[in-house]
Design a protein around this motif. Structure first.
Motif, PDB file in Angstrom:
ATOM      1  N   MET A 163      13.156  -6.137   0.875  1.00 48.65           N
ATOM      2  CA  MET A 163      12.742  -6.023   1.710  1.00 48.65           C
ATOM      3  C   MET A 163      11.401  -7.323   1.737  1.00 48.65           C
ATOM      4  O   MET A 163      11.092  -7.966   0.790  1.00 48.65           O
ATOM      5  N   GLU A 164      11.376  -8.187   2.892  1.00 51.94           N
ATOM      6  CA  GLU A 164      10.582  -8.889   3.099  1.00 51.94           C
ATOM      7  C   GLU A 164       9.842  -8.639   4.370  1.00 51.94           C
ATOM      8  O   GLU A 164      11.143  -9.186   5.848  1.00 51.94           O
ATOM      9  N   ARG A 197       1.022  -1.216   0.242  1.00 55.73           N
ATOM     10  CA  ARG A 197      -0.123  -0.522  -0.334  1.00 55.73           C
ATOM     11  C   ARG A 197       0.790   0.852   0.009  1.00 55.73           C
ATOM     12  O   ARG A 197       1.722   1.689   0.514  1.00 55.73           O
ATOM     13  N   LEU A 198       0.720   1.939  -0.972  1.00 49.73           N
ATOM     14  CA  LEU A 198       1.680   3.388  -1.374  1.00 49.73           C
ATOM     15  C   LEU A 198       0.996   4.914  -0.297  1.00 49.73           C
ATOM     16  O   LEU A 198      -0.593   4.709  -0.748  1.00 49.73           O
ATOM     17  N   LYS A 211       7.162   0.920   5.728  1.00 49.40           N
ATOM     18  CA  LYS A 211       6.691   0.168   6.899  1.00 49.40           C
ATOM     19  C   LYS A 211       6.309  -1.565   6.788  1.00 49.40           C
ATOM     20  O   LYS A 211       6.128  -1.698   5.675  1.00 49.40           O
ATOM     21  N   THR A 212       6.341  -1.941   7.890  1.00 49.19           N
ATOM     22  CA  THR A 212       5.895  -3.275   8.140  1.00 49.19           C
ATOM     23  C   THR A 212       5.552  -3.660   9.348  1.00 49.19           C
ATOM     24  O   THR A 212       5.152  -3.384  10.068  1.00 49.19           O
ATOM     25  N   VAL A 213       4.780  -5.103   9.475  1.00 51.30           N
ATOM     26  CA  VAL A 213       4.065  -5.061  10.547  1.00 51.30           C
ATOM     27  C   VAL A 213       4.802  -5.291  12.176  1.00 51.30           C
ATOM     28  O   VAL A 213       4.242  -5.179  12.774  1.00 51.30           O
ATOM     29  N   LEU A 247       4.368  -2.548   3.034  1.00 50.71           N
ATOM     30  CA  LEU A 247       4.136  -3.585   2.699  1.00 50.71           C
ATOM     31  C   LEU A 247       4.017  -4.467   3.568  1.00 50.71           C
ATOM     32  O   LEU A 247       4.466  -5.158   4.680  1.00 50.71           O
ATOM     33  N   LEU A 248       2.566  -5.029   3.125  1.00 52.38           N
ATOM     34  CA  LEU A 248       2.189  -5.624   4.521  1.00 52.38           C
ATOM     35  C   LEU A 248       1.958  -7.496   4.528  1.00 52.38           C
ATOM     36  O   LEU A 248       2.424  -7.963   5.635  1.00 52.38           O
TER      37      LEU A 248
END
Length: 248
Positions: A164-165, A119-120, A149-151, A132-133
């Protein structure tokens, strides 16, 4: 060259984890690498473009075009994507189990792998935040600052290339070149500033660890110099390591 400052340093030495590269879409990526080495690049249309080396292997996207290539299941804002689909500064990009997409927004370019949701956020046609969900994303950026951002992680980006992963229990981040500020969402004492020139300091940011130990060393996995050259070319740049034949 590497400069890495851990703003809250843990007292316990951290072991280097080992991990085998992911095999998802590996044959496709290897085909790309082999083609580049041979001096031929297969573009989105399937036509070969000569001139690996100092010449460009892909072309900057024309005005009004967002997507360079895609395959498999890819949706933009919930609609099946084509090469003509526009990716906007506030789009949601999603790939299925066989999906992959290469695209650009402004002076930022991305290669997104299968089973990923991005989601941008931004304004005036420019991206300032990447969420990056889930999944895997290679990104290169213009001169402006960005946030990823990630979780489990928040990453401040200062004009750089990163891979990123995002998983529920950890985030992988390789600063391919440039400067990033790494922070754990679950531990305010785990924070590092990393400055690299050539994949010098990959990191895992863990969801669950002892205080001060949520950020640990990681191997270099699942991305290539050829892919970095490709996405930089889409926005009229070359990586700072140029076109040297360096593999990892």
């Amino acid at each position: 060259m590497l400069e890495c400052t851990q703003r809250k340093r843990s007292e316990t030495p951290l072991a280097m984890p080992t991990e085998k590269p992911d095999s998802i879409l590996e044959s496709r990526r290897q085909l790309l690498i082999n083609a580049l080495r041979a001096g031929v690049f297969m573009g989105a249309t399937g036509a070969s473009v000569k001139g690996w080396g100092m010449a460009k292997v892909s072309k900057e996207l024309p005005p009004g075009r967002s997507i360079y290539d895609l395959s498999g299941e890819v949706t933009i804002d919930g609609v099946a994507a084509t090469l003509e689909t526009q990716v906007k500064h506030d789009s949601v990009v999603k790939t299925g189990s066989d999906g992959e997409i290469i695209f650009a927004v402004g002076k930022d370019a991305f290669l997104m792998r299968s089973d990923s949701t991005l989601r941008l956020e931004g304004n005036n046609g420019l991206v300032d935040t990447l969420n990056l969900l889930t999944g895997k994303l290679l990104s290169v950026f213009g001169k402006t600052t960005h946030t990823a951002k990630t979780v489990v992680a928040t990453i401040g980006i200062r004009g750089t290339g990163i891979y990123m992963e995002s998983e529920p229990d950890r985030t992988y981040i390789c600063t391919c070149y440039g400067i990033v500020d790494l922070e754990s969402n679950n531990d305010s004492t785990s924070a590092q500033t990393v400055k690299t020139t050539y994949h010098d300091a990959p990191r895992y940011i863990l969801a669950d660890a002892e205080p001060g130990q949520h950020i640990i060393p990681a191997p270099v996995i699942n991305h290539t110099d050829a892919e970095l050259v490709l996405v930089e070319e889409l926005v009229g740049r070359l990586p700072p390591f140029g076109t040297r034949n360096r593999n990892y």
